[in-house]
Design a protein around this motif. Sequence first.
Motif, PDB file in Angstrom:
ATOM      1  N   SER A   1      41.807 129.576  24.324  1.00 35.23           N
ATOM      2  CA  SER A   1      43.109 130.228  24.510  1.00 35.23           C
ATOM      3  C   SER A   1      44.230 129.197  24.469  1.00 35.23           C
ATOM      4  O   SER A   1      45.124 129.215  25.320  1.00 35.23           O
ATOM      5  CB  SER A   1      43.143 131.013  25.823  1.00 35.23           C
ATOM      6  N   TRP A   2      44.170 128.304  23.572  1.00 37.03           N
ATOM      7  CA  TRP A   2      45.121 127.238  23.202  1.00 37.03           C
ATOM      8  C   TRP A   2      45.487 126.222  24.277  1.00 37.03           C
ATOM      9  O   TRP A   2      45.867 125.110  23.960  1.00 37.03           O
ATOM     10  CB  TRP A   2      46.387 127.796  22.514  1.00 37.03           C
ATOM     11  N   ASN A   3      45.358 126.556  25.551  1.00 32.70           N
ATOM     12  CA  ASN A   3      45.760 125.533  26.530  1.00 32.70           C
ATOM     13  C   ASN A   3      44.834 125.425  27.747  1.00 32.70           C
ATOM     14  O   ASN A   3      45.256 124.941  28.795  1.00 32.70           O
ATOM     15  CB  ASN A   3      47.219 125.733  26.962  1.00 32.70           C
ATOM     16  N   ASN A   4      43.612 125.874  27.586  1.00 32.23           N
ATOM     17  CA  ASN A   4      42.653 125.768  28.694  1.00 32.23           C
ATOM     18  C   ASN A   4      41.526 124.796  28.338  1.00 32.23           C
ATOM     19  O   ASN A   4      40.721 125.078  27.450  1.00 32.23           O
ATOM     20  CB  ASN A   4      42.047 127.137  29.009  1.00 32.23           C
ATOM     21  N   VAL A   5      41.533 123.674  29.011  1.00 36.90           N
ATOM     22  CA  VAL A   5      40.459 122.702  28.832  1.00 36.90           C
ATOM     23  C   VAL A   5      39.379 122.985  29.867  1.00 36.90           C
ATOM     24  O   VAL A   5      39.672 123.106  31.064  1.00 36.90           O
ATOM     25  CB  VAL A   5      40.990 121.259  29.007  1.00 36.90           C
ATOM     26  N   LYS A   6      38.151 123.139  29.394  1.00 33.36           N
ATOM     27  CA  LYS A   6      37.021 123.382  30.291  1.00 33.36           C
ATOM     28  C   LYS A   6      35.934 122.373  29.948  1.00 33.36           C
ATOM     29  O   LYS A   6      35.615 122.190  28.780  1.00 33.36           O
ATOM     30  CB  LYS A   6      36.488 124.808  30.114  1.00 33.36           C
ATOM     31  N   ILE A   7      35.422 121.725  30.963  1.00 35.90           N
ATOM     32  CA  ILE A   7      34.401 120.710  30.715  1.00 35.90           C
ATOM     33  C   ILE A   7      33.147 121.010  31.537  1.00 35.90           C
ATOM     34  O   ILE A   7      33.241 121.316  32.735  1.00 35.90           O
ATOM     35  CB  ILE A   7      34.936 119.297  31.044  1.00 35.90           C
ATOM     36  N   ASP A   8      32.002 120.957  30.864  1.00 36.72           N
ATOM     37  CA  ASP A   8      30.706 121.075  31.538  1.00 36.72           C
ATOM     38  C   ASP A   8      30.002 119.730  31.454  1.00 36.72           C
ATOM     39  O   ASP A   8      29.890 119.151  30.367  1.00 36.72           O
ATOM     40  CB  ASP A   8      29.819 122.123  30.852  1.00 36.72           C
TER      41      ASP A   8
ATOM     42  N   LYS B   1      47.968 118.597  23.350  1.00 34.54           N
ATOM     43  CA  LYS B   1      47.715 117.850  24.590  1.00 34.54           C
ATOM     44  C   LYS B   1      46.251 118.013  25.025  1.00 34.54           C
ATOM     45  O   LYS B   1      45.665 117.098  25.620  1.00 34.54           O
ATOM     46  CB  LYS B   1      48.637 118.338  25.716  1.00 34.54           C
ATOM     47  N   GLY B   2      45.691 119.176  24.733  1.00 40.11           N
ATOM     48  CA  GLY B   2      44.278 119.398  25.050  1.00 40.11           C
ATOM     49  C   GLY B   2      43.387 118.413  24.295  1.00 40.11           C
ATOM     50  O   GLY B   2      42.447 117.843  24.860  1.00 40.11           O
ATOM     51  N   LEU B   3      43.720 118.187  23.035  1.00 42.73           N
ATOM     52  CA  LEU B   3      42.921 117.248  22.241  1.00 42.73           C
ATOM     53  C   LEU B   3      43.155 115.804  22.694  1.00 42.73           C
ATOM     54  O   LEU B   3      42.237 114.975  22.631  1.00 42.73           O
ATOM     55  CB  LEU B   3      43.243 117.415  20.757  1.00 42.73           C
TER      56      LEU B   3
ATOM     57  N   ARG C   1      34.555 122.028  35.409  1.00 48.84           N
ATOM     58  CA  ARG C   1      35.936 121.959  35.878  1.00 48.84           C
ATOM     59  C   ARG C   1      36.873 122.413  34.770  1.00 48.84           C
ATOM     60  O   ARG C   1      36.588 122.221  33.582  1.00 48.84           O
ATOM     61  CB  ARG C   1      36.299 120.535  36.335  1.00 48.84           C
ATOM     62  N   ALA C   2      37.961 123.064  35.155  1.00 46.08           N
ATOM     63  CA  ALA C   2      38.934 123.569  34.187  1.00 46.08           C
ATOM     64  C   ALA C   2      40.315 122.997  34.492  1.00 46.08           C
ATOM     65  O   ALA C   2      40.662 122.756  35.645  1.00 46.08           O
ATOM     66  CB  ALA C   2      38.976 125.099  34.240  1.00 46.08           C
ATOM     67  N   TRP C   3      41.080 122.777  33.444  1.00 46.25           N
ATOM     68  CA  TRP C   3      42.465 122.316  33.550  1.00 46.25           C
ATOM     69  C   TRP C   3      43.313 123.137  32.587  1.00 46.25           C
ATOM     70  O   TRP C   3      42.841 123.519  31.520  1.00 46.25           O
ATOM     71  CB  TRP C   3      42.597 120.860  33.116  1.00 46.25           C
ATOM     72  N   LYS C   4      44.582 123.367  32.977  1.00 51.25           N
ATOM     73  CA  LYS C   4      45.498 123.992  32.020  1.00 51.25           C
ATOM     74  C   LYS C   4      46.406 122.905  31.466  1.00 51.25           C
ATOM     75  O   LYS C   4      47.074 122.193  32.236  1.00 51.25           O
ATOM     76  CB  LYS C   4      46.308 125.108  32.689  1.00 51.25           C
ATOM     77  N   VAL C   5      46.411 122.751  30.162  1.00 51.12           N
ATOM     78  CA  VAL C   5      47.244 121.716  29.538  1.00 51.12           C
ATOM     79  C   VAL C   5      48.522 122.334  28.971  1.00 51.12           C
ATOM     80  O   VAL C   5      48.650 123.555  28.882  1.00 51.12           O
ATOM     81  CB  VAL C   5      46.469 120.981  28.408  1.00 51.12           C
ATOM     82  N   LYS C   6      49.468 121.459  28.615  1.00 57.84           N
ATOM     83  CA  LYS C   6      50.774 121.947  28.140  1.00 57.84           C
ATOM     84  C   LYS C   6      50.660 122.673  26.805  1.00 57.84           C
ATOM     85  O   LYS C   6      51.377 123.625  26.550  1.00 57.84           O
ATOM     86  CB  LYS C   6      51.737 120.774  28.003  1.00 57.84           C
ATOM     87  N   ASN C   7      49.794 122.198  25.951  1.00 62.25           N
ATOM     88  CA  ASN C   7      49.610 122.846  24.649  1.00 62.25           C
ATOM     89  C   ASN C   7      48.315 122.346  24.005  1.00 62.25           C
ATOM     90  O   ASN C   7      47.624 121.490  24.562  1.00 62.25           O
ATOM     91  CB  ASN C   7      50.821 122.601  23.730  1.00 62.25           C
ATOM     92  N   PHE C   8      48.020 122.909  22.859  1.00 61.35           N
ATOM     93  CA  PHE C   8      46.777 122.628  22.133  1.00 61.35           C
ATOM     94  C   PHE C   8      46.606 121.132  21.843  1.00 61.35           C
ATOM     95  O   PHE C   8      45.529 120.562  22.071  1.00 61.35           O
ATOM     96  CB  PHE C   8      46.824 123.424  20.827  1.00 61.35           C
TER      97      PHE C   8
END
Lengths: 133, 133
Positions: free
Chosen positions: B88-95, B63-65, B54-61
């Motif tokens: 790419s600084w704001n894309n969280v991807k989880i496997d 926030k991703g952490l 699943r992937a999410w776009k976060v507000k910034n780096f």
Amino acid sequence: QLSGSPFPELSKKSCIPCNSKDLHAMSEDSAKKSLEQVTGWELKNEGDILKLHRAWKVKNFVKGLEFFQLVAAVAEEEGHHPDLHLVSWNNVKIDVWTHSVRGLTDNDFILAAKINELKLEGLLSKKKATSHE
Amino acid sequence: QLSGSPFPELSKKSCIPCNSKDLHAMSEDSAKKSLEQVTGWELKNEGDILKLHRAWKVKNFVKGLEFFQLVAAVAEEEGHHPDLHLVSWNNVKIDVWTHSVRGLTDNDFILAAKINELKLEGLLSKKKATSHE
């Protein structure tokens, strides 16, 4: 000199803003030359995009995220953000590249040098990192 | 029921230890069926290993952490750790997958359901997440 980097001049530099029209991706030859200045990093070509890659094995998942926090502090200061991966619970893998030029610039080597200067005591496993898996 | 998950029963379960000899990777058919219980997740086949992605776009780096920290709390509690990517600084991807069986087990769907219940207010961008890039 107490610091561990044999190339202090690179880690003392700052990234320049990436929105400059004059910014171009460097050639593979230039990249190979600059690579000598960032111990432990290797070049990888992913979808025809040249990136700097390095892998570390951390003690555990939580230590991996602590590592990320240290990287984030540097990345925020430089305004230049690497791709972070924490896979198989204790493998930290970092890709550094300049998205806007789809390749490498001096900024990437500066960021890699600064990551190399992070104090990772207590975070790393004694096992060897595996770069590719 | 106030929570957002339409499948509360799955997110209420706990992962079982993965060192059981009886633990096997589920078939793709079983996985497709279980997938209906974890909104937003998709199956991906990587090197012949089935994974939940699943992937999410976060507000910034940063926030991703913060997102990663929330995931880590669940992962530590379950003793089951997903692969985390911030690209790419704001894309969280989880496997999510079970490394020991090189595929999917019920544990993975339990973990995915628990990740779906995280409170992500203030972390996500209004832009749409891109799963593949």
